[in-house]
Motif scaffolding. Structure first.
Motif, PDB file in Angstrom:
ATOM      1  N   GLY A 332       0.835  -1.387   0.000  1.00 29.79           N
ATOM      2  CA  GLY A 332      -0.074  -0.048   0.093  1.00 29.79           C
ATOM      3  C   GLY A 332       0.866   1.221   0.003  1.00 29.79           C
ATOM      4  N   PRO A 333       0.261   2.536   0.550  1.00 19.37           N
ATOM      5  CA  PRO A 333       1.014   3.777   0.337  1.00 19.37           C
ATOM      6  C   PRO A 333       2.232   3.804   1.244  1.00 19.37           C
ATOM      7  N   GLU A 334       2.285   2.796   2.261  1.00 17.55           N
ATOM      8  CA  GLU A 334       3.547   2.648   3.083  1.00 17.55           C
ATOM      9  C   GLU A 334       4.880   2.264   2.339  1.00 17.55           C
ATOM     10  N   HIS A 335       4.433   1.634   1.308  1.00 18.91           N
ATOM     11  CA  HIS A 335       5.490   0.681   0.380  1.00 18.91           C
ATOM     12  C   HIS A 335       5.733   1.558  -0.808  1.00 18.91           C
ATOM     13  N   GLY A 336       5.217   2.507  -1.038  1.00 19.58           N
ATOM     14  CA  GLY A 336       5.131   3.326  -2.302  1.00 19.58           C
ATOM     15  C   GLY A 336       4.226   2.822  -3.119  1.00 19.58           C
ATOM     16  N   TRP A 337       3.281   2.023  -2.943  1.00 22.63           N
ATOM     17  CA  TRP A 337       2.194   1.717  -3.933  1.00 22.63           C
ATOM     18  C   TRP A 337       1.015   2.466  -3.789  1.00 22.63           C
ATOM     19  N   GLN A 338       0.486   3.124  -5.115  1.00 23.65           N
ATOM     20  CA  GLN A 338      -0.719   4.222  -4.965  1.00 23.65           C
ATOM     21  C   GLN A 338      -1.506   3.608  -6.059  1.00 23.65           C
ATOM     22  N   GLY A 339      -1.746   2.350  -5.998  1.00 20.65           N
ATOM     23  CA  GLY A 339      -3.079   1.709  -6.629  1.00 20.65           C
ATOM     24  C   GLY A 339      -4.244   1.901  -5.807  1.00 20.65           C
ATOM     25  N   ASP A 340      -5.386   1.657  -6.652  1.00 22.26           N
ATOM     26  CA  ASP A 340      -6.821   1.732  -5.884  1.00 22.26           C
ATOM     27  C   ASP A 340      -6.921   0.563  -4.829  1.00 22.26           C
ATOM     28  N   SER A 341      -6.246  -0.561  -5.319  1.00 17.34           N
ATOM     29  CA  SER A 341      -6.149  -1.760  -4.331  1.00 17.34           C
ATOM     30  C   SER A 341      -4.828  -1.993  -3.970  1.00 17.34           C
ATOM     31  N   PRO A 342      -4.333  -2.964  -2.767  1.00 14.95           N
ATOM     32  CA  PRO A 342      -3.123  -3.418  -2.638  1.00 14.95           C
ATOM     33  C   PRO A 342      -2.455  -4.272  -3.560  1.00 14.95           C
ATOM     34  N   HIS A 343      -1.258  -4.464  -4.043  1.00 12.12           N
ATOM     35  CA  HIS A 343      -0.486  -5.183  -4.754  1.00 12.12           C
ATOM     36  C   HIS A 343      -0.322  -6.277  -3.785  1.00 12.12           C
ATOM     37  N   HIS A 344      -0.434  -7.743  -4.507  1.00 11.32           N
ATOM     38  CA  HIS A 344      -0.081  -8.805  -3.691  1.00 11.32           C
ATOM     39  C   HIS A 344       1.391  -8.986  -4.298  1.00 11.32           C
ATOM     40  N   HIS A 345       2.184  -9.237  -2.947  1.00  9.82           N
ATOM     41  CA  HIS A 345       3.513  -9.797  -3.330  1.00  9.82           C
ATOM     42  C   HIS A 345       4.020 -11.068  -2.526  1.00  9.82           C
ATOM     43  N   PHE A 346       4.157 -11.983  -3.087  1.00  8.62           N
ATOM     44  CA  PHE A 346       4.289 -13.311  -2.609  1.00  8.62           C
ATOM     45  C   PHE A 346       5.740 -13.710  -2.490  1.00  8.62           C
TER      46      PHE A 346
END
Length: 532
Positions: A332-346
């Motif tokens: 999410g935003p705390e990681h620098g991601w600004q998309g509408d929904s969280p990005h899944h990183h596995f």
């Protein structure tokens, strides 16, 4: 001069003609040439472009930065400098030729002078740029629903550990229905001379296999970053590339780069980001984009530039290894991601677990429990259109083995109210639900997400003391290697709850149930006793 692909029986000869990344002159415009070629349907699979074989239009070709589509007759044209690869981005419905070791062969290196001279060779000189470079493809049925075997960090030190990989993981994958496999880097442990043996062993599974460059896959005989992956390139091809299958595109990025003193960082180069941008501009939004790299993306310098390329897409996903733990991260935003929904990183489980260390079992293989208390193993990723699900598989254990329950065997009744049940759900995440009950008719008790060290893992670390024992002749029990587990780490997939305080004296059955974000459900049991 024309260059086309030989019959795969002559693949060894082909390898002498290909190369990567050496003698790279990024600012030398005079060194730039123009490469030409054709993408064609190799109907007789002889590796040569025959006059009656049709060209294939709209296939993407790249030099590692620019990306162009083949014309209606399959022809393409790209600028190229010494040290750059030229490669096809395999489209859905086609397959590049495979070597005898199940490695897709889809590239040509323009490397006139070859790699620097090293003990473990890199790429042989390719000479002048050929007049035409033709790439074959074969028809290949690709259903929208398919499965992928996902490995991370086999990290073999010597042939003994190549054999560990073979017996602990590869043999149980025989007969898989997976369409292909991926290894997320650290194929070996600082010995690229073993690339041959480990890729031969992996090939016995019988499916195409793609490899990612890891920090233990480099050639130590060179100090310049652009030469560090050239032995990898000789065996596996470009370290930054892409391919497509069904409705999914896989973008492989070499995130491991070295300074002259040998230290590495996880970062993307400007060249890699240009390639990603140019490629993704040609990928329809309805496809899922999967990023493959070695180190977790949350550690990668330049990730926000990559995020800007991904955030407007409805279907993204990324995989990494490296940490010898397993973790679902929702960016999410705390990681620098600004998309509408969280990005899944596995962050995938490692084949080597904790670097093939720990006491050996009855087969002579170390338990290799990962630093978060999960067993060594791998994942199976099922794609269905743009949907997906991830399922963990522990090495040489049944597929139902998805958690450990930690609880004393015998509990005094007066201590019940303070007795904690801890469940390590190996592939669990903050989106999992976990609950427990006593017996078959007891009420379900929700368990709380509670990251902590795994108690069993902490105990297993204490057994490392036995690895220090010596025999009367002075030989160490561990054969002088002295490899111990790293200190236990906090697990990102543990849950806890207190036992009910009113349990009767006697024997009880504890059941733990979990449901993950994909709707997959697992159960595990533990028998314990309450005493006076």
């Amino acid at each position: 001069m024309f260059l086309t692909f030989f019959n795969m029986k002559s693949y060894t000869t082909c390898l002498l003609l290909i190369g990567l990344n050496s003698w790279f002159f990024p600012n030398d415009t005079e060194a730039q040439e123009t490469a030409h070629g054709r993408i064609y349907l190799d109907q007789n699979k002889n590796g040569r472009f025959d006059a009656e074989e049709p060209g294939i239009p709209s296939v993407l070709v790249s030099n590692g930065e620019e990306v162009v589509a083949s014309r209606s007759d399959g022809s393409w044209q790209l600028p190229v400098r010494a040290g750059q690869p030229l490669f096809v981005i395999k489209p859905s419905g086609y397959q590049s030729p495979l070597t005898e070791n199940q490695l897709p062969y889809y590239y040509y290196w323009h490397q006139p002078q070859g790699s620097p001279d090293t003990e473990i060779p890199g790429l042989a000189p390719t000479g002048p740029l050929p007049g035409r470079i033709n790439f074959p493809l074969h028809w290949h049925e690709e259903p929208e629903r398919f499965e992928v075997l996902l490995f991370a960090d086999p990290q073999a030190r010597g042939m003994k550990e190549v054999n560990y990989v073979s017996h602990d993981v590869l043999e149980e994958c025989m007969g898989t229905d997976a369409a292909f496999g991926i290894t997320l880097g650290d194929i070996v442990a600082d010995d690229p001379a073993l690339f041959k043996e480990i890729s031969e062993s992996t090939a016995t599974i019988g499916i195409p296999w793609y490899y990612v460059f890891g920090n233990h896959d480099h050639n130590r005989d060179v100090s310049e970053d652009e030469f560090r992956d050239e032995t990898f390139n000789r065996f596996f091809g470009p370290s930054t590339y892409a391919f497509e299958y069904g409705k999914v595109v896989f973008l492989v990025l070499r995130d491991i780069h070295y300074s002259e003193n040998g230290r590495y960082t996880s970062r993307y180069t400007e060249s890699q980001l240009r390639f990603a941008k140019n490629y993704l501009e040609k990928v329809p939004l309805e496809k899922r984009v999967v990023i493959l790299q070695h180190a977790p993306i949350v550690r990668t310098e330049g990730r926000e530039e990559l995020f800007r390329l991904l955030e407007g897409r409805p279907h993204t996903l990324s995989f990494a290894g490296h940490t010898h733990t397993m973790r679902h991260v929702f960016l999410g935003p705390e990681h620098g991601w600004q998309g509408d929904s969280p990005h899944h990183h596995f962050i995938n489980a490692t084949v080597s677990g904790s670097w093939w260390v720990g006491l050996k079992d009855e087969t002579g293989i170390p338990h290799a429990t990962m630093n978060d208390g999960a067993p060594n193993g791998y994942s199976l990723v099922t794609f269905d259109g743009t949907d997906y699900r991830i399922r963990f598989k522990a090495a040489r254990r049944p597929s139902s083995y998805q958690m450990n329950i930690h609880l004393p065997d015998d509990i005094p009744a007066r201590q019940l109210k303070n007795t904690l049940v801890i469940a390590n759900v190996f592939a669990g995440s903050e989106k999992s639900s976990v609950s427990m009950r006593i017996g078959t008719a007891g009420s379900w008790i929700p368990m709380t997400f509670d990251p902590r060290e795994d108690p069993l893992n902490t105990w297993m670390h204490s057994l490392d003391a036995y690895l220090e024992q010596t025999l009367p002749d002075g030989t160490r029990v561990d054969e002088g290697l002295g490899w111990k587990m790293d200190p236990p780490q906090v697990s990102g997939h543990t849950w806890s709850a207190l036992l009910p305080a009113n349990l009767a004296i006697g024997t009880h059955r504890l059941e733990v149930h979990t449901r993950d974000q994909f709707g997959q459900e697992y159960r595990s049991y533990r028998i314990f006793r309450v005493r006076e």
